[in-house]
Design a protein around this motif. Structure first.
Motif, PDB file in Angstrom:
ATOM      1  N   ILE A  78       0.842  -1.198   0.000  1.00 43.78           N
ATOM      2  CA  ILE A  78       0.000   0.000   0.000  1.00 43.78           C
ATOM      3  C   ILE A  78       0.875   1.245   0.000  1.00 43.78           C
ATOM      4  O   ILE A  78       1.832   1.362   0.790  1.00 43.78           O
ATOM      5  N   ASP A  79       0.549   2.179  -0.870  1.00 41.42           N
ATOM      6  CA  ASP A  79       1.374   3.367  -1.057  1.00 41.42           C
ATOM      7  C   ASP A  79       0.871   4.518  -0.188  1.00 41.42           C
ATOM      8  O   ASP A  79       0.206   5.436  -0.653  1.00 41.42           O
ATOM      9  N   SER A  80       1.174   4.435   1.100  1.00 40.31           N
ATOM     10  CA  SER A  80       0.919   5.549   2.008  1.00 40.31           C
ATOM     11  C   SER A  80       2.123   5.648   2.943  1.00 40.31           C
ATOM     12  O   SER A  80       2.763   4.629   3.241  1.00 40.31           O
ATOM     13  N   ASP A 139      -5.034   7.210  11.924  1.00 50.24           N
ATOM     14  CA  ASP A 139      -4.193   6.823  10.797  1.00 50.24           C
ATOM     15  C   ASP A 139      -4.006   5.311  10.886  1.00 50.24           C
ATOM     16  O   ASP A 139      -3.415   4.805  11.841  1.00 50.24           O
ATOM     17  N   LYS A 145      -3.294   3.432   5.680  1.00 50.75           N
ATOM     18  CA  LYS A 145      -3.962   3.372   4.387  1.00 50.75           C
ATOM     19  C   LYS A 145      -4.044   4.803   3.850  1.00 50.75           C
ATOM     20  O   LYS A 145      -3.494   5.731   4.456  1.00 50.75           O
ATOM     21  N   THR A 146      -4.732   5.004   2.736  1.00 50.25           N
ATOM     22  CA  THR A 146      -4.788   6.342   2.177  1.00 50.25           C
ATOM     23  C   THR A 146      -5.831   7.221   2.854  1.00 50.25           C
ATOM     24  O   THR A 146      -5.766   8.440   2.755  1.00 50.25           O
ATOM     25  N   ARG A 147      -6.815   6.613   3.534  1.00 49.23           N
ATOM     26  CA  ARG A 147      -7.801   7.367   4.303  1.00 49.23           C
ATOM     27  C   ARG A 147      -7.781   6.927   5.754  1.00 49.23           C
ATOM     28  O   ARG A 147      -7.502   5.762   6.061  1.00 49.23           O
ATOM     29  N   GLU A 172     -10.756   1.351   4.147  1.00 47.36           N
ATOM     30  CA  GLU A 172     -10.539   0.842   2.799  1.00 47.36           C
ATOM     31  C   GLU A 172     -10.132  -0.624   2.845  1.00 47.36           C
ATOM     32  O   GLU A 172      -9.517  -1.080   3.810  1.00 47.36           O
ATOM     33  N   ALA A 206     -12.047   6.420  -3.959  1.00 46.05           N
ATOM     34  CA  ALA A 206     -11.856   7.731  -3.333  1.00 46.05           C
ATOM     35  C   ALA A 206     -13.145   8.543  -3.255  1.00 46.05           C
ATOM     36  O   ALA A 206     -13.343   9.317  -2.318  1.00 46.05           O
TER      37      ALA A 206
END
Length: 419
Positions: free
Chosen positions: A292-294, A352, A355-357, A371, A399
């Motif tokens: 995951i890209d965060s 946090d 993840k991205t959200r 997510e 998103a």
């Protein structure tokens, strides 16, 4: 599956930890300013043996890492956190150990579990003792519905969320509508509930259930069921198994050379790694994965790799995240009081979660809204290392979607908290 991921904690060291808890000062008032103990104890229960053992090892390692990071950053209001980890084995043992941790070891809260029946047993102790329990691995919808508890919260996704996440990918691949599906399901609470949710999805999306079998959790030889699949010739094989069952099934499925597409509605990435390139097949849901890209996800991955020489998998993420949520909540409240933490989480606190959200807990069933992802196995000739053996969708929901679209509604899974 016989492989072990990482070093085991010795039972002797666990017994020493338990003995130390007997002579250490007990927690007095839950308010941090008045507490008598110089440590805050958190009870961690998860399977370390049996078919869920490989997942439990990641859980223990990640929980230990989280506690080390919490203590390195100042602990909880200046007090160190001490982790008491034990093998929950089965529901009876899980219940007994949870009760001992609360009454003898004076833990501030309980974290962990993977087995849904054991999670239910622990939640009953937690509710009776009014101690927070963060479920990190049990998926049963019933734990969020008919069996919900005021002191029970869920970092792990419910089965319906898993089905709907993987289902989106399968529908897009044209593997559901008008297709014949054969389901193999683990014969215990998790599997029964997962099959129930899967059938709802098949009916809603115009698939036909061509066959189904319940598989004992101790079974290791799948050849009788593979022969049935060969004769039945389904359009899709759905693997609603659990733990090392999935690894064994995938290896034997590859050995039989069956041509039917494979997918599943419950999964952990450690099981893909156990099967290995060439044996890992199909499309599956995961609550988290190491690619995951965060920023916070990659920070966790780097720290876990540095300590354990491998990436974390999604069960590890669950226990790590639960520990961080508990510590953050205690620091914000300046209290270890479980009732205050429950109220804090119900009011919409956000976290946090790598993840991205950010994630938050729904107040009416205590499910973490977050997510999810669907992963698909890479062909063996495209695999470059033992861990990066799949591609993944972007976050689900997307998103522009509400985080709650994959979860059950009140009408679908009503929860009434006990007094």
């Amino acid at each position: 599956m016989t492989d072990r991921f990482g070093d085991l904690l010795s039972r002797r060291s666990l017994l020493r930890a338990g003995g130390a808890a007997l002579i250490a000062p007990a927690l007095g008032s839950p308010a941090l300013s008045q507490g008598q103990s110089d440590v805050i104890r958190i009870g961690h229960l998860t399977p370390r043996t049996g078919f869920l053992g490989p997942l439990g090892e990641f859980a223990v390692q990640a929980a230990q890492l989280a506690v080390e990071e919490i203590n390195a950053s100042g602990g909880v209001a200046g007090r160190k956190v001490e982790l008491l980890s034990e093998d929950s084995v089965n529901p009876q043992t899980a219940s007994a150990k949870a009760e001992r941790m609360v009454q003898r070891d004076r833990i501030a809260c309980l974290v962990g579990e993977i087995n849904s029946a054991s999670a239910l047993a622990i939640s009953q102790v937690a509710q009776r003792e009014k101690v927070l329990f963060m479920n990190t691995g049990a998926n049963s919808d019933a734990l969020r519905g008919a069996d919900c508890k005021r002191y029970l919260f869920h970092v792990e996704a419910q089965n319906t969320m898993m089905v709907r996440a993987a289902g989106r990918a399968l529908v897009e691949k044209g593997l559901i509508k008008g297709k014949k599906v054969y389901a193999l399901t683990a014969d215990y609470a998790f599997g029964h509930d997962l099959l129930k949710q899967a059938k709802k999805f098949f009916i809603a999306n115009e698939a036909t259930i061509a066959g189904e079998d319940l598989i004992p959790t101790e079974l290791t030889d799948f050849s009788p069921f593979l022969l049935k699949l060969r004769q039945g010739r389904p359009d899709l094989v759905i693997c609603n198994l659990a733990g090392a069952q999935i690894t064994n099934f995938l290896k034997q499925y590859s050995e039989f050379g069956l041509p039917f597409p494979v997918a599943g509605f419950g999964f952990d990435t450690a099981l893909a790694w156990g099967a290995g390139p060439g044996n890992f097949l199909g499309t599956w849901p995961v609550i988290w994965h190491h690619r995951i890209d965060s920023p916070s996800a990659q920070k966790f991955v780097a720290a876990f790799r540095a300590k354990y020489k491998k990436p974390p998998e999604n069960q590890g993420w669950g226990d790590y995240t639960a520990m961080k949520i508990v510590a953050q909540s205690m620091n914000e409240l300046k209290s270890t009081d479980s009732t205050k933490i429950v109220e804090h989480l119900e009011k919409g606190a956000t976290f946090d979660i790598a993840k991205t959200r950010e994630g938050y807990f729904r107040p009416w069933d205590h499910e973490l809204m977050q997510e999810m992802y669907a992963i698909t196995a890479l062909p063996a000739d495209q695999v470059k290392n033992p861990y990066d053996i799949f591609t993944a969708t972007g976050p689900l929901p997307g998103a522009g979607e509400n985080l709650e679209v994959l979860a059950t509604t009140r009408d679908e899974n009503a929860c009434t908290f006990p007094a």
